[in-house]
Design an enzyme around this catalytic site. Structure first.
Site, short mmCIF file in Angstrom:
data_model
loop_
_atom_site.label_atom_id
_atom_site.label_comp_id
_atom_site.label_asym_id
_atom_site.label_seq_id
_atom_site.Cartn_x
_atom_site.Cartn_y
_atom_site.Cartn_z
N GLU A 160 0.82 -1.17 -0.16
CA GLU A 160 -0.13 0.00 0.06
C GLU A 160 0.99 1.25 0.05
O GLU A 160 1.98 1.29 0.83
CB GLU A 160 -0.79 0.00 1.07
N HIS A 161 0.33 2.27 -0.82
CA HIS A 161 1.38 3.46 -0.89
C HIS A 161 2.64 3.21 -1.63
O HIS A 161 3.63 4.00 -1.02
CB HIS A 161 1.39 4.20 0.27
N ASP A 183 3.14 2.16 -4.76
CA ASP A 183 3.29 2.27 -6.47
C ASP A 183 3.78 3.64 -6.72
O ASP A 183 4.57 3.41 -7.45
CB ASP A 183 1.84 2.33 -6.96
N SER A 197 -25.57 7.07 -17.24
CA SER A 197 -24.96 6.02 -16.36
C SER A 197 -26.53 5.52 -15.90
O SER A 197 -27.66 6.18 -15.76
CB SER A 197 -24.57 6.50 -14.93
N GLY A 248 -13.24 2.19 -1.86
CA GLY A 248 -11.69 2.00 -2.10
C GLY A 248 -11.86 0.48 -2.94
O GLY A 248 -10.49 -0.08 -2.76
N LEU A 249 -12.64 0.14 -3.90
CA LEU A 249 -12.51 -0.87 -4.64
C LEU A 249 -12.28 -0.73 -6.20
O LEU A 249 -12.47 -1.27 -7.05
CB LEU A 249 -13.58 -1.76 -4.55
N SER A 250 -11.64 0.61 -6.31
CA SER A 250 -11.38 1.23 -7.65
C SER A 250 -12.54 1.30 -8.61
O SER A 250 -12.29 0.92 -9.61
CB SER A 250 -10.20 0.25 -8.25
N ASP A 308 -4.17 0.71 -9.54
CA ASP A 308 -5.54 0.26 -9.87
C ASP A 308 -5.83 0.03 -11.26
O ASP A 308 -6.45 -1.00 -11.71
CB ASP A 308 -6.26 1.40 -9.09
C1 GLA Z 1 -5.24 4.39 -4.36
C2 GLA Z 1 -4.35 4.83 -5.65
C3 GLA Z 1 -3.38 3.67 -5.74
C4 GLA Z 1 -2.40 3.42 -4.58
C5 GLA Z 1 -3.31 3.13 -3.59
C6 GLA Z 1 -2.68 3.13 -2.10
O1 GLA Z 1 -5.96 3.23 -4.45
O2 GLA Z 1 -5.30 5.03 -6.50
O3 GLA Z 1 -2.55 4.41 -6.83
O4 GLA Z 1 -1.68 4.63 -4.04
O5 GLA Z 1 -4.34 4.15 -3.08
O6 GLA Z 1 -1.91 1.74 -2.21
#
Ligand code: GLA
Length: 398
Positions: free
Chosen positions: A43-44, A46, A77, A134-136, A182
């Site tokens: 995490e953090h 990338d 949508s 937080g699931l993109s 992501d």
């Molecule tokens: C978000 C960002 C990613 C990454 C994460 C933390 O999801 O979009 O690029 O930095 O936080 O790992």
């Protein structure tokens, strides 16, 4: 060409087709699907040129689309009835289309900025990826739109070049300073595998992650914590990492290994920056250790690494909130092999590695702990690794 989908995507695809037909009065030319993701660990790391290990979820965003003459784009949508239409003017400068449609305009903008002749298009979006968890969900939208435009226009943009382009849409058009994880996950993941990504080189290795064979499950709990200042805090963490890299004279914190950590810590001016560095350096090592264990077929043993990652995010990177800490503690107390917050932080989801038979009791334990603290009830699901962006097979139903 986007790879055909090996598995049916079901309802959400029907909803995208229905939204298209209701909105435009005819069936779409095709449908493209992209998943949400969870990050197993890393995490953090990338945006520090480091390592991550996400996998794709069975939850999908589906875009139904057809070409439209000229250079205008219309998007609908299922959540908002009203269409958003934009033309070349809105995609010559960044940020000109606000709100959710900005992710779509951002993809058009990024394609055009890279010199691709983007076809005009009509699009309709349906999604099972929850927003703001937080699931993109944003990367899933970008990836599905990108795949649709690439295929409709016959553009020369191979899948492994697509994450960087989608990231530009998010960074430069929408204005969120995220890393490459992501977009890589939602485009490049494979079913049954976690994606080991080197964020500096974008080299990937698909690591077998056969939870069922090991009698295990990944339980994903949506903490439902309101995102508190998440955007500003994310940018602040990134800035602190970049500051640390400058002081240490390295291109990125990826270039500091665990063996160099003690000496590097001594060179940093303040305790906060030292803690940010320690998180990134140890987290990169935890990804490498997790990959080693998975390659050796020792899935159960990754649990302590997941939990150590959470502790590091809580104490050193300071991106957790009481809800996610409570979920992690309750899951561990109920027998999870490891648990951690996943994603950017300040809310979002927690994942727990559990014996498959214990998934329900761990989820119940988390809900009980939440009730005791007076938090809004969490939701949960179990997740098996699935595949990245696909073009759906067969004709779209009318
Ligand atoms: C978000 C960002 C990613 C990454 C994460 C933390 O999801 O979009 O690029 O930095 O936080 O790992």
């Amino acid at each position: 060409m986007t790879a055909p989908s090996p598995t049916p995507v079901g309802d959400v695809a029907d909803r995208a087709s229905a939204a298209f037909r209701t909105g435009y009065g005819e069936p779409p030319a095709g449908r493209w699907a992209a998943p949400g993701r969870v990050n197993l660990i890393g995490e953090h790391t990338d945006y520090n040129d480091g390592y991550v290990l996400p996998f794709a979820l069975p939850l999908r965003t589906v875009v139904a689309a057809a070409p439209q003459p000229g250079t205008t784009w219309t998007v609908r949508s299922e959540l908002t009835g009203e269409p958003v239409t934009f033309g070349v003017d809105e995609v010559t400068g960044a940020g000109r289309v606000p709100g959710w449609a900005g992710y779509v305009a951002g993809v058009v903008w990024a394609l055009r900025a890279a010199g691709h002749p983007v076809p005009g298009a009509r699009l309709a979006v349906a999604s099972d990826v929850p927003l703001g968890a937080g699931l993109s969900s944003s990367a899933a939208l970008e990836a599905a739109v990108l795949a649709a435009l690439v295929d409709l226009g016959g553009l020369d943009l191979p899948a492994d070049a697509q994450p960087r382009l989608a990231q530009r849409a998010e960074n430069e058009y929408v204005g969120a300073p995220t890393g490459i994880m992501d977009q890589s996950a939602v485009i490049r993941c494979r079913a049954g595998h976690a994606l080991f990504l080197d964020c500096r080189t974008e080299a990937v290795d698909h690591i077998p992650f056969d939870l069922a064979a090991a009698g295990l499950a990944v339980l994903v709990v949506d903490s439902r914590a309101p995102h508190r200042h998440a955007d500003g805090e994310y940018a602040a963490r990134r800035a602190a990492c970049e500051r640390a890299a400058r002081v240490l004279g390295v291109p990125a914190l990826r270039d500091v290994g665990v063996a160099d950590l003690a000496a590097a810590l001594d060179r940093l001016p303040d305790d906060e920056t030292r803690r940010r560095l320690r998180h990134v350096v140890t987290e990169n090592q935890r990804v490498l250790d997790t990959v080693d264990l998975l390659r050796a077929g020792r899935i159960r043993e990754i649990g302590p690494l997941l939990t150590a990652s959470h502790t590091s995010m809580r104490d050193d990177f300071e991106i957790t909130v009481p809800e996610v800490d409570t979920a992690v503690e309750a899951a561990l107390a109920a027998g999870a092999l490891g648990a951690r917050m996943t994603g950017g932080g300040f809310g979002g989801c927690v994942l727990a590695l559990v014996d498959a038979a214990a998934a329900d009791s761990v989820a119940t334990a988390v809900a009980t702990a939440y009730a005791a603290r007076g938090f809004a009830a969490p939701t949960h699901f179990t997740a098996l690794p699935t595949h990245g962006t696909t073009q759906m097979q067969g004709r779209a139903p009318c």
